[in-house]
Scaffold this motif. Structure first.
Motif, short mmCIF file in Angstrom:
data_model
loop_
_atom_site.label_atom_id
_atom_site.label_comp_id
_atom_site.label_asym_id
_atom_site.label_seq_id
_atom_site.Cartn_x
_atom_site.Cartn_y
_atom_site.Cartn_z
N ASP A 1 22.58 -21.86 -7.83
CA ASP A 1 23.47 -21.30 -9.11
C ASP A 1 23.47 -19.79 -8.63
OD1 ASP A 1 21.07 -19.75 -9.56
OD2 ASP A 1 20.19 -21.34 -10.72
N ALA B 1 25.15 -22.71 0.40
CA ALA B 1 25.65 -22.91 -0.55
C ALA B 1 25.89 -24.34 -0.75
CB ALA B 1 27.14 -22.14 -0.76
N ALA C 1 30.97 -22.96 -4.88
CA ALA C 1 29.76 -21.92 -5.03
C ALA C 1 29.83 -20.75 -4.02
CB ALA C 1 28.67 -22.51 -5.06
N TRP D 1 30.58 -16.93 -5.13
CA TRP D 1 29.51 -15.91 -5.10
C TRP D 1 30.15 -14.77 -4.14
CZ3 TRP D 1 26.95 -14.38 -0.50
CH2 TRP D 1 26.01 -13.76 -0.62
N THR E 1 27.67 -25.49 -9.46
CA THR E 1 27.75 -25.18 -8.02
C THR E 1 27.95 -26.41 -7.13
OG1 THR E 1 25.23 -25.29 -7.98
CG2 THR E 1 26.37 -23.19 -8.29
N GLY F 1 33.62 -25.63 -12.24
CA GLY F 1 33.05 -25.24 -10.74
C GLY F 1 33.60 -26.44 -9.97
N ASN F 2 32.30 -27.10 -9.35
CA ASN F 2 32.72 -28.06 -8.46
C ASN F 2 32.72 -29.26 -8.79
OD1 ASN F 2 32.66 -28.66 -5.43
ND2 ASN F 2 30.68 -29.74 -5.94
#
Lengths: 342, 863
Positions: B585, B642, B647, B651, B769, B791-792
């Motif tokens: 995360d 990751a 993610a 990051w 993520t 996100g993903n």
């Protein structure tokens, strides 16, 4: 005094110290270079000491340090809101006289959310800056009554903010404003006076070098939220009507002001987040050792509360002022006894 | 009260009397009391036609994976065959029970983390009372001395062995190791601790078997694969049958594969004994159980509740119903002790309840959720002892409810702390208030120190090296994506012979702790909780191990609740120079690891000096949080792993931390299969589901609002699949309990398929993520309606099944989609297929892959 830096002041009693601290902290976050002043319209109770090293202010100036003639009689004629407002004129003049080139006033119940560089820049061109309560006409009848009629009663400009340059016109304004506030800073809407605000309706005419800040990010408050919805972007910027929010005015936050905000907020998470943050910040900044409802000038010497009527009578009657040079005294020959409070 | 559907109801008080009546009726004089298992397999697994559009490449991938697994099993089996049973059997202790009689019981015992429950001791005493001499064979990793002594008192012999081949392995190894196999036996009882109870007395059961003469007897017949006796309770009677059973067990080929064991051992034993001419019979035949189901409307309703897709057509009412039910059952080889558990207990005085049914509930039986309701009053083993036994089975993998997990995050972590309110703005308002109120909540006292780790102990466990890992909580005691990944990782390292030392803060917290704090760590070694240790003691132990080069890898899954300075010191003490750091995360970017501003809205990780951070409950600590993280990364220079490209990219954009290298290691992946799921019947409502917990940040309130908005729409039915806790469930929603655990990672995908979920709404408010739930939805064959900016989530759909999902911008669009017909069109255009959800061994897999690539391993690289 460092002339080149912006000097920013607020005025408050100790009961508003939590708000003043939140203002100071939020201002420091965005303008660590500004010189912050607190004009303290109060005296500390025994056992309480204001430790300047722990306060966000560079200077704390007590009201008796201002050049105000016949101070105690003058103070007695005002309630706490009137007095904290009335000192703004003398304080502004004090700072300009001390050499400040640009002075900003912010109400203690304001919190700053972004840099105020535009104020600094605009004061190079203008003598003073004001923010109006409203930037656009209302359309709904309720909003017209609340906001447009309200502004006509209380003043076109909100004097939670004013910025003044040390130009000749700026100084002329400071002298004029100080004079009016020393004599006529009361809450008497039926008579056309609402502390310092209605006076500034004259400003665009009396002082042509004055300017109006029309950016919706300045002085957002319950009275203009209908036109300035808040949002928080992934860039971390809080916006009002699409423009970066500069400062928010949490008027009467512990009372009707918060209810007004909640009414406007509806399901707007951003405004609720601001309110939650402000409420928690106030709690965190609450001074320890100040009794509830403390105001040193709110009671007679025998600790009896001073009724508003006494202040009004004393203010209106020159003979009373002559007879009772220290109106705060208690006892047989005091103003309180005379007005039936013994 | 036990109640099933509209057609029938059972009262708990009825259970005992009806069961006893039935049992007595079933055992009349002259009645054999048992039924020989059937001659021919008459059940076929319902196989879907091959998906014509199934891509050859994906087919090849799936085949390759299956082949790899098969190879792995073959290698393990070859190794075990070489070493033989003696190598697996460790301690053999003589028991105190006198060797009287010619009835032998082999009791196979296993708990994942040691201990013998009172229920097991009760069962042992019961078998002794029934006249058996008992050999107790345990494959538990450890048994404390007092439990060992208790077992010895009621048994003749106690064996401790390494687990291989499950219960058949235990029986086989025992018979190949001890001298008992050479004796002539009248009876051989093969039992294990996979059943709870007895909850009806065993006397009648044994009496019926003994009355049936010689042969091999079991309690229930299964027709899965081929008719056979289920192996949790087998009794061979007569010298010949007993000798043939022993002979079979001594020579049978064991395997690490459960599937092979079922085929060669469980089914093989029944087949073998029948081939030798022995009677092979069950107390309750499959046909008898089936008849009882068909004859009872209430039992039919109960089975329908368990198997919504039981019949291709809705079962008719009236006289035709039993026939239709019987026809429907022909398509299913069901597991009697799971699917017929209620029936067996209610009508047949069946003495046991399968542990697996209660702990994992693979049949998703509504009855198993309230298993206590199935226990009749007067049960020989009281529910309290059963509950204690279950606790021991789960310890230390006992799952705490997610609401107690501190981290609020995407799929990769548990849920946040505030209880969620009903739909609408009230939910986020309460969450907002709770977020700020939490700041003033008093902190719990840290757990007291219970151990001082010794380097000797750790080294002994290390075997092929020791892995040092950190995370935010005790992965074996909490439920969530990260915890499952760590569990899988630990097992993968164990499979390679490597020890796994996991350190979690004894007092889980949201953010980082002060380095001046007296840090207490929960210590878990190879999944077993050792206790609570202090930092100086750990530093000393790891320092010794570091000097000896024992610690081969360091892995940081999460720093919440830790002081990064402490973690760094421990890594350095262990001489780990380049640890792995997981981006499960965004806890490296803020103490709100899901980046939820004020716990209600995704913030995007803006600068710490921003106004957004200023008004956020997590904002005040953020600048220092980032500075300490930066210091940690600068000093550790880890390899950053990751779970997704999203993610990692996010990051990198927002983190700016020093690191040695990066890699994307998905914790699971999908492989398409040819299993084409049946098309929905036109008259069945579309089943719309929310997967996972009822958490605000997972979009529960949006799903609830959707369910309420379309409550009266005859096109939809709304369900929640997941743990049945959190926010209250409104009437419009049905909850299907599903629990994903390290050893049941596919539980959610299976539930999606079994419940015939058509649509999964994934409305995660965070930037996921990875998103296990989206992978599980696709694996189960569901169509996914997802929030576009999550996100993903959307990348996972487009990468795996682009025609099986739609991205929606906001809640207004979501409502419009459900109000119109487009959803039905999309569903019609892409037939559902099942996908394999293959979970990885996380760090273990990555590290071992790096080794096999011949690249210099970073596990022990000195820089």
């Amino acid at each position: 005094m460092s002339e080149a830096r912006i000097h920013c002041f607020t005025s408050a009693s100790l009961a508003y110290l939590d708000r003043a601290r939140v203002l100071g902290e939020s201002l420091r976050r965005h303008h660590p270079d500004w010189v912050l002043w607190l004009c303290l319209v109060d005296q500390a109770p025994s056992g309480f000491r204001l430790d300047l090293t722990k306060e966000p202010f560079d200077h704390v100036l007590p009201i008796d340090a201002l050049d105000i003639p016949d101070l105690r009689r003058w103070m007695f004629g005002h309630d706490v809101v009137e007095l904290c407002t009335a000192v703004k004129g003398p304080m502004l003049l004090h700072l300009l006289s001390a050499g400040a080139r640009k002075v900003v006033y912010l109400d203690p119940d304001i919190a700053v959310f972004g840099r105020l560089d535009e104020i600094e820049a605009r004061l190079d061109e203008s003598d003073l800056l004001l923010t109006p309560h409203l930037l656009a006409p209302e359309t709904a009848r309720d909003a017209i009554l609340d906001n447009e009629v309200g502004a006509m009663k209380h003043g076109i400009f909100n004097l939670g903010f004013i910025a003044v340059a040390a130009s000749a016109e700026g100084r002329r304004f400071a002298h004029w404003w100080r004079d009016r506030l020393l004599e006529f800073c009361i809450d008497d809407v039926p008579s056309g006076i609402f502390t310092d605000q209605r006076w500034c309706d004259h400003v665009p005419v009396f002082f042509p070098g004055a300017d109006v800040l029309r950016d919706p990010g300045y002085n957002v408050a319950s009275w203009n939220l209908t036109h300035r919805p808040l949002s928080i972007g992934p860039d971390g910027v809080i916006r009002a009507a699409g423009q970066p929010l500069r400062f928010f005015h949490f008027t009467k936050f512990n009372g009707v002001g918060r209810r007004m905000l909640e009414r406007h907020a509806g399901t707007d998470t951003a405004l609720h987040e601001l309110m939650a943050w402000y409420a928690n910040s106030l709690a965190a900044q609450a001074p320890v050792g100040i009794p509830p409802d403390w105001w040193a000038f709110g009671r007679y010497a025998d600790d009896q509360s001073i009724p508003r009527a006494h202040r009004r009578q004393y203010r209106a009657d020159p003979q009373l002022r002559e007879r009772f040079p220290n109106p705060f005294e208690a006892g047989g020959r005091s103003l309180a006894a005379h007005l039936g409070q013994d | 009260m036990i109640q099933f559907g509209p057609t029938g109801a059972f009262r708990k008080a009825d259970v005992t009397s009806r069961a006893t009546d039935h049992a007595e009726r079933a055992f009349l004089p002259g009645d054999p009391g048992v039924t020989r298992i059937s001659d021919q397999p008459f059940r076929r697994q319902r196989i879907r036609p091959l998906e014509p559009a199934w891509a050859a490449a994906e087919k090849a991938r799936a085949t390759a994976i299956l082949a790899l697994r098969a190879c792995h099993t073959l290698l393990l089996d070859a190794r075990e065959r070489r070493s033989g049973p003696q190598a697996r059997v460790g301690q053999i202790t003589q028991g105190e029970a006198p060797p009287a009689g010619r009835s032998l019981a082999l009791y196979a015992h296993f708990t994942p983390h040691g201990g013998v429950s009172e229920m097991v001791l009760w069962q042992l005493r019961e078998y002794a009372r029934l006249g058996f001499r008992i050999i107790f064979i345990s494959a538990a990793p450890s048994i404390d001395r007092s439990a060992w002594e208790e077992v010895r008192r009621v048994t003749e012999l106690v064996l401790h062995r390494r687990n291989y081949g499950l219960d058949f392995g235990a029986w086989s190894d025992t018979l190949n190791t001890v001298g008992h196999s050479a004796e002539p036996w009248d009876e051989l009882l093969l039992v294990n601790d996979s059943v709870l109870g007895p909850i009806h007395p065993l006397d009648m059961t044994i009496e019926r078997m003994r009355a049936a003469g010689e042969g091999l007897f079991g309690m229930t017949e299964s027709v899965q694969h081929a008719p056979h006796l289920q192996s949790y309770f087998l009794l061979a009677r007569g010298v010949a049958a007993t000798a043939d059973t022993i002979s079979f067990l001594r020579t049978v080929r064991l395997s690490a594969s459960k599937h092979r064991l079922i085929q060669s051992c469980e089914i093989g034993l029944s087949r073998h004994m029948r081939a030798l001419g022995h009677q092979v019979a069950a107390l309750w035949s499959y046909a008898e159980m089936e008849r009882a189901i068909v004859a009872s409307e209430a039992e039919t309703a109960a089975l329908e509740a368990m198997l919504p897709g039981l019949a291709k057509q809705p079962l008719p009412a009236g006289p035709a119903r039993p026939l239709a039910m019987r026809r429907a059952l022909l398509d299913f080889p069901l597991n009697p002790v799971h699917h017929f558990a209620g029936l067996l207990l209610r009508q047949f005085a069946f003495p046991f309840l399968k542990t697996e049914l209660v702990l994992r509930n693979p049949a998703r039986s509504p009855e198993a959720v309230d298993w206590r309701e199935l226990i009749p009053s007067g049960s020989p083993v009281p529910p309290r002892l059963i509950a204690d036994h279950l606790l021991l089975q789960q310890q230390p993998l006992r799952r705490r409810e997610p609401s107690l997990v501190l981290l609020g995050n995407g799929d990769m972590a548990g849920s946040s702390s505030a209880p969620d309110a009903p739909a609408g703005s009230a939910a986020w308002r309460r969450r907002l208030e709770a977020a700020w109120a939490r700041r003033h909540a008093p902190e719990a006292d840290p757990a007291p120190v219970t151990m001082a780790p010794s380097a000797t102990l750790l080294k002994r466990a290390a075997r092929g090296g020791l892995v040092l890992a950190f995370s935010h909580d005790d992965y074996a005691d909490n439920c969530g994506g990260v915890q499952n990944v760590i569990g899988a990782e630990q097992r993968s390292f164990a499979a390679e012979g490597m020890g796994y030392l996991h350190l979690a803060p004894a007092r889980p917290r949201e953010g980082l702790v002060d380095p001046a704090d007296d840090a207490h760590f929960l210590v878990r070694l190879d999944g077993v909780a050792l206790g609570v240790a202090r930092l100086p003691d750990l530093l000393a132990a790891l320092g010794q191990l570091g000097q000896q080069g024992v610690v081969t890898a360091g892995i940081v899954h999460h720093l919440a609740g830790h002081a990064p300075e402490h973690v760094l010191a421990l890594l350095q003490a262990a001489d780990i120079r380049q640890p792995l750091f997981w981006l499960h995360d965004f806890g490296t970017l803020c103490q709100s690891s899901a980046l939820l501003r004020n716990d209600i809205a995704f913030c995007g990780a803006p600068p710490a000096s921003s106004a957004a951070c200023m008004v956020c409950v997590h904002g005040a600590a953020r600048a220092q949080h980032l500075a300490r993280m930066r210091d940690f990364f600068s000093a550790a220079r880890p390899t950053v792993l990751a779970p997704s490209h999203f993610a990692l990219d996010f990051w990198k954009r927002h983190g700016d931390y020093a690191h040695a290298e990066v890699a994307v290691v998905p914790p699971a992946r999908l492989v398409a299969t040819p299993i084409r799921l049946g098309m929905r019947k036109p008259d069945r409502r579309l089943r719309v589901a929310h997967l996972g917990t009822r958490d605000f940040h997972k979009g529960w309130q949006v799903f609830m609002a959707l369910a309420q908005r379309f409550a009266d729409d005859p096109r939809y039915e709304f369900l929640q699949l997941g743990l049945p806790n959190g926010a209250p469930l409104p009437q419009q929603l049905r909850s299907i309990p599903v629990r994903v655990q390290p050893d049941r990672r596919e539980a959610m995908a299976d539930a999606v398929a079994d419940q015939q979920i058509d649509i999964v709404v994934n409305w995660s408010l965070c930037q996921e993520t990875f998103s296990f739930t989206v992978h599980e939805a696709l694996a189960g064959g569901a169509f996914v309606v997802a929030r576009a900016e999550a996100g993903n989530v959307w990348p996972a759909i487009t990468a795996n099944a682009p025609d099986r999902g739609i991205a929606v911008e906001d809640e207004t669009q979501l409502e419009t989609l459900f109000a119109g017909d487009r959803l039905q069109e999309l569903l019609g255009a892409s037939p559902p297929i099942r996908r394999l959800l293959l979970t990885s061994g996380a760090s273990a897999e990555w590290l071992l892959a790096r080794r096999s690539e011949g690249l210099p391993s970073r596990m022990k690289q000195h820089v």
